[in-house]
Motif scaffolding. Sequence first.
Motif, PDB file in Angstrom:
ATOM      1  N   SER A   6      44.739  45.198  29.536  1.00  0.00           N
ATOM      2  CA  SER A   6      43.318  44.854  29.570  1.00  0.00           C
ATOM      3  C   SER A   6      42.634  45.518  30.754  1.00  0.00           C
ATOM      4  O   SER A   6      41.538  45.154  31.134  1.00  0.00           O
ATOM      5  N   THR A  23      37.008  47.069  31.037  1.00  0.00           N
ATOM      6  CA  THR A  23      37.270  48.405  30.514  1.00  0.00           C
ATOM      7  C   THR A  23      36.515  48.690  29.221  1.00  0.00           C
ATOM      8  O   THR A  23      36.169  47.786  28.485  1.00  0.00           O
ATOM      9  N   LEU A  50      46.486  34.432  35.113  1.00  0.00           N
ATOM     10  CA  LEU A  50      45.267  34.494  34.319  1.00  0.00           C
ATOM     11  C   LEU A  50      44.012  34.476  35.175  1.00  0.00           C
ATOM     12  O   LEU A  50      42.968  34.966  34.780  1.00  0.00           O
ATOM     13  N   LEU A  51      44.151  33.906  36.369  1.00  0.00           N
ATOM     14  CA  LEU A  51      42.999  33.858  37.272  1.00  0.00           C
ATOM     15  C   LEU A  51      42.474  35.247  37.622  1.00  0.00           C
ATOM     16  O   LEU A  51      41.312  35.405  37.954  1.00  0.00           O
ATOM     17  N   PHE A  52      43.373  36.247  37.560  1.00  0.00           N
ATOM     18  CA  PHE A  52      42.951  37.575  38.025  1.00  0.00           C
ATOM     19  C   PHE A  52      42.303  38.418  36.947  1.00  0.00           C
ATOM     20  O   PHE A  52      41.902  39.527  37.170  1.00  0.00           O
ATOM     21  N   ILE A  53      42.268  37.859  35.738  1.00  0.00           N
ATOM     22  CA  ILE A  53      41.741  38.671  34.645  1.00  0.00           C
ATOM     23  C   ILE A  53      40.237  38.857  34.798  1.00  0.00           C
ATOM     24  O   ILE A  53      39.512  37.907  35.000  1.00  0.00           O
ATOM     25  N   ASN A  54      39.777  40.053  34.769  1.00  0.00           N
ATOM     26  CA  ASN A  54      38.375  40.252  34.431  1.00  0.00           C
ATOM     27  C   ASN A  54      38.261  41.558  33.691  1.00  0.00           C
ATOM     28  O   ASN A  54      38.481  42.623  34.213  1.00  0.00           O
ATOM     29  N   ILE A  55      38.017  41.451  32.432  1.00  0.00           N
ATOM     30  CA  ILE A  55      38.082  42.630  31.570  1.00  0.00           C
ATOM     31  C   ILE A  55      36.776  43.403  31.673  1.00  0.00           C
ATOM     32  O   ILE A  55      35.705  42.888  31.440  1.00  0.00           O
ATOM     33  N   LYS A  82      43.384  43.558  46.847  1.00  0.00           N
ATOM     34  CA  LYS A  82      43.194  44.386  45.660  1.00  0.00           C
ATOM     35  C   LYS A  82      42.497  45.683  46.042  1.00  0.00           C
ATOM     36  O   LYS A  82      41.567  45.676  46.834  1.00  0.00           O
TER      37      LYS A  82
END
Lengths: 201, 685
Positions: B358, A17, A10-15, B637
């Motif tokens: 997402s 789009t 979850l730490l890598f999420i940055n939405i 990344k």
Amino acid sequence: MKYLLSLLVLLFINITTASVTTDLSAPRFELLDSYGESVSLSSFKGNTVVLEWTNHDCPFVAKHYKTGNMQSTQQLANEQGVVWLTIISSAPGTQGFVLPAKANQLTSSRSAKPNHVLFDPEGGVGKMYGAKTTPHMYVIDDQGVLRYQGAIDDAGGIGFMNKNLLEANNYVKNALTEIQGGQAVSTRVSKPYGCSVKYKS
Amino acid sequence: MKKLYTNRLNLRLALVLFLICFFPLSTLSNSYFNTGQSSVTLLTESNQIGGEETLLVGLEFKLSPGWHTYWENPGDSGEGASIKWNLPSGFKASTILWPGPERIPVEPLMTYGYEDKALLLTEIKSPKEFSNPVKISAKINWLTCKDICIPQEGQVDMTLIKGPKVANQFTSKLKEIASTVPKNFPSPYRVSVINEKIFLQFEKEGSRNISEAYFFPSEYGLINYAADQKLEKNDNSFSLELSSAEVQLKTNTLKGVLKLKVDGIKEFYALDLPLEKNTNNPLISISLLTGIIFAFLGGIILNAMPCVFPILSIKILSFIEQSQGSKEKLFHHGLVFSAGVLTTFLTVSALLIFLRASGEAIGWGYQLQSPWVVSLLIYLFVGIGIVFMGNIVLGSSFGNFGTLVQNQKDLASSFFTGVLAVIVASPCTAPFMGPALGLALLQPGLQSIVIFLALGIGFSLPYLILSIYPQLLSKLPKPGEWMQTLKQIMAFPMWASALWLAWVLSSQVDMQSVFAVLLGALLIALGLWLLEKTQNSASILRRLTLIFSLGLMIFSIWLLPITSDNNSPNLKNEENAFSAQKLSSLRSEQRMVFLNFTADWCITCKVNEAIALDRDKVKKVLDEKNIIYLKADWTRKDPEIASMLASYGRTGVPLYLLFPSQGDPIILPELLTEDLLLDFLEEIN
């Protein structure tokens, strides 16, 4: 350990789009409708859903309602038990932004047949779906998968204001009929046309 | 006298009236139309037209300040003007000759058009014979927009007289605008599509001062209108990087208008050329059945990968011991272990699918792009090594840390050993796994879950078989001292893995952070050793040590670096580093390219590099055949690399692509040997 792993992921999420892909799950959302009730997309699982981005003062939208083209599409949806959600992403102070009472009045005066008129004044849902124009249409099947996105019909482009919309090829009607008949949607994407969505700047 | 004067006045009036009736002054009177927000005037280069001639006419739109009208392709919203000509029979009007447009951003969208004014030209062709005078008229529909749009409608007309063309006050203006109508680009240009990027490459001799370039696409569904376009220069050659449309339609050509600012002057050129087919998203995909078989085989082979092997060899030891007990119990352990493996695979797959949905460009092994995860794995590997080396009984008081101790018979232990095995397996990609995982992640849904299940079943199959047929282990010696020794030996591969991860970390963060993590690892070792030393002590001492050890471990977690440091001095900036732009230009020069997708955390990649890629013979052949070697390093990344992988149906490394001078690349196997690689390299041309 599993929780730890999920936390790490979850730490890598940055939405960031801002568009949706046909034949993938349509993103969920929850908005207030013109009766002050909270409406969420997921509550319509099992039903086909049409999303219509609108702005009643936009000349393109006005023509679709004046000619009865939008209403006849809504009529077909109603007959098939399809849920029709009209979404207004105009920010307060911009064209097309209306208060709930006005929205209901527009529905009745234009004989429109949406199941709900939803307000998205922050533009979050509009941007999430990549809604660019009014009208801009999306068809989501009963499994929550996006099956069509784009214009309501093929009347867009130069000379739109002189065209007879009832003669146009209505992509939304086609998609609904094909979904109803258990067929694959033949036109999955088209160029949306109309006024720009008046997003909050 | 007075009468005569009046007569003369009447005569003058008659003359004026005559002139008004028969000269252009009067015919221009209807050529203007005003709607309030904007006006349109019909202009002509000449009021006379001969037979079989082409006459340039224009509609001049004047808008209120700050308002605009649209180009042929309006961009994200709006609509270009429509002109319907009404001409005498035999006369023909061309389509609108649109002058070069400008960008008119409407955040967050982008539209194309003309601000404040516009002059739309049309060419009118006359037949050989026609009658005099010539009445032409145009019905116009257009949009005048600011933040809102107002549709406008109007009609203008004009009468022309038969005769040779005569210049008037509008001739030069119309000719000037005509010169800004985009013409075919005079120099060579080409286009290539790589992943989500479209590269428009062109040469422009003698004009090195191109300060600005922008491509206006004619059609929807190819290019993202709102995205910035990046211009790069190399002497006389330029490359404009365009982003693909968010919603794509099949297009076979790149058509539109290129705007250049050369020495401060705007120039517009028409472009129209087919998109290079062979580089157009060669999405290589396999069938679902093949995917399942590959995943299953990959899962079995994953057991032998160096990161997993120590954990599982210890698991086998516990099998040997348990094989002395009841058969049924052993089978239960096998099942529970498999359940642990499958649950973890499914959790990871669900998270991956969720993250990809997402919009994250991630894939298998992506977690190792985070220094945080790498550091935690270092702690984990050091910790497991200490546990192997010592005699710690990690009972219920310390959680079920994937307990690997002989006398532990708890089913939960088997479950968590399964979980742990998958976690330590994450840095490894076994052969066959790449295409299967690619299929699973690029087309999410039910089939991706099926593929992850197949992977998990393959991974746990050897243990299931052993738990059903424990007699397979009967050839091994009876449980005893040798098991303790073997367990201690297995600590060394674990520590070696930790060392390797520290090296991976060193290319993600600076030395100070690497040192902090090594210190953290030391504290973890100290904490575990203290726990072991006091496991038989009085309960107060044991509790104190427990608290102290937990303190040490929490402190070591606090030492973890959170984000990668892009200014790290260790950052590799190699000459042969991959970039989509570089690949695109090499491909357009028809060079052969070997593209290596790798990452420091990918053991398979490193092994391949050591035993095949970095060999002298291979380098020699690359040199001799003039094959360009490019390296795409995915240690950190990198969305560009992720999307390139995706276009070959992959979500992880390694991937080896060998591009011939023309056509699609060959995908090499994931396990390379020197001979195999040499065969491929020698055959390519």
